[in-house]
Design a protein around this motif. Structure first.
Motif, mmCIF file in Angstrom:
data_model
loop_
_atom_site.group_PDB
_atom_site.id
_atom_site.type_symbol
_atom_site.label_atom_id
_atom_site.label_comp_id
_atom_site.label_asym_id
_atom_site.label_seq_id
_atom_site.Cartn_x
_atom_site.Cartn_y
_atom_site.Cartn_z
ATOM 1 N N ARG A 14 58.383 8.597 -40.412
ATOM 2 C CA ARG A 14 58.464 10.338 -40.688
ATOM 3 C C ARG A 14 59.095 10.238 -42.224
ATOM 4 O O ARG A 14 58.605 11.002 -42.789
ATOM 5 N N TYR A 18 54.825 10.137 -43.182
ATOM 6 C CA TYR A 18 53.418 10.002 -42.162
ATOM 7 C C TYR A 18 53.930 10.602 -40.850
ATOM 8 O O TYR A 18 55.079 10.841 -40.652
ATOM 9 N N ARG A 19 53.042 11.310 -40.151
ATOM 10 C CA ARG A 19 53.193 11.982 -39.081
ATOM 11 C C ARG A 19 53.237 11.064 -37.722
ATOM 12 O O ARG A 19 52.812 10.021 -37.736
ATOM 13 N N THR A 21 52.425 10.331 -34.530
ATOM 14 C CA THR A 21 51.381 10.654 -33.358
ATOM 15 C C THR A 21 51.540 9.821 -32.183
ATOM 16 O O THR A 21 52.037 8.648 -32.375
#
Lengths: 154, 154
Positions: A14, A18-19, A21
DNA sequence: GTGCTTGCAAACCCTTTGCAGTGAA
DNA sequence: TTCACTGCAAAGGGTTTGCAAGCAC
């Protein structure tokens, strides 16, 4: 492991923008739970038990990101060159050839050795890769047990 | 190198029952003259200057034989996993990241290190791979020269 | 809602295999 | 002369790319 989103690896992801997921968490979880060097296909198979729709392509892309962030390390062996191991593995590790578990070991002696090589060869040494392989204690014991069992002649 | 058929590598090939053909001699010669880790394509390109019709497929097949005979060694690096280096390279070597030259180095310290790891971890250690990388003296000098030349700002 | 991320399909590349002609022994 | 070896073409397998739908933020 109560909440995968709270692990250091997830946090690093994070922080890098970046996400977080489900597919990525699945890959992270596989690598965290299995302290072994796994190839993308194996990671994908195990990841599917966490998040079923996980695709192999996503595993590749996730590994690329994790490698870039230093959260996983590519492990080379005589056969496989696209195996990955969880973070924290430095450039010197010990692989069990039976269970593929990977552990690190203290490397004081290594720096002396490298310094000696530098002096003798005149090379500037900027990187190293030391991979030891053998049998971990558990697999040694298993082999001994197998040998003592008369039925097993494999 | 007056007669490629007389080199130890060529002799080993014959002793193992393989025919000593022009393509094989070309591959051997490339590996002997270039003490570097080269990939099959590069070996093929260089081999063509010795024996023009040399094909990539034959290079692959020849490398497989030479590897089996222990005359060449597959060299793993972060990027390439199908590079090969000439015989005599043991499982600890030093690669120049500029010219890809490969040399061996004395490894007394390594055995002590491995013994220490064995004692601390309880692993049986049966194999090792120690790859150091950096700059060879020639490439170091070249870099310094480049830095001193004002025109070169690359 | 935005646009990063995903999974599918297809492209891609490196490596291996099949086969008929070639040449080392 | 024999048959291991070669090079071409094609297959194979693992990895990467393109794209429209999906979902984290």
């Amino acid at each position: 492991m109560p909440d995968p989103k709270q692990t250091p690896m997830a946090q690093s992801l994070r922080q890098a923008g970046y996400r977080l997921t489900k597919p990525r968490m699945a890959v992270l979880q596989v690598l965290q739970e299995n302290n072994a060097s796994l190839n993308p296909e194996e990671i994908c198979r195990r990841g599917k038990s966490i998040y079923e729709p996980l695709g192999l392509v996503t595993v590749y892309r996730t590994l690329e990101i994790l490698d870039e962030l230093g959260l996983v390390r590519r492990v080379h062996s005589e056969q496989h060159c696209h195996n990955y191991a969880s973070a924290g593995i430095d450039r010197h590790y010990l692989i069990c050839r039976e269970c593929h578990r990977v552990i690190e070991f203290p490397c004081e002696g290594l720096h002396n050795l490298i310094e000696g090589v530098r002096q003798r060869t005149g090379y500037t040494i900027t990187d190293h890769l030391l991979e030891l392989s053998g049998l971990c204690p558990a697999c040694q014991q298993k082999q001994e047990t197998d040998q003592h069992s008369p039925a097993n002649s494999d």
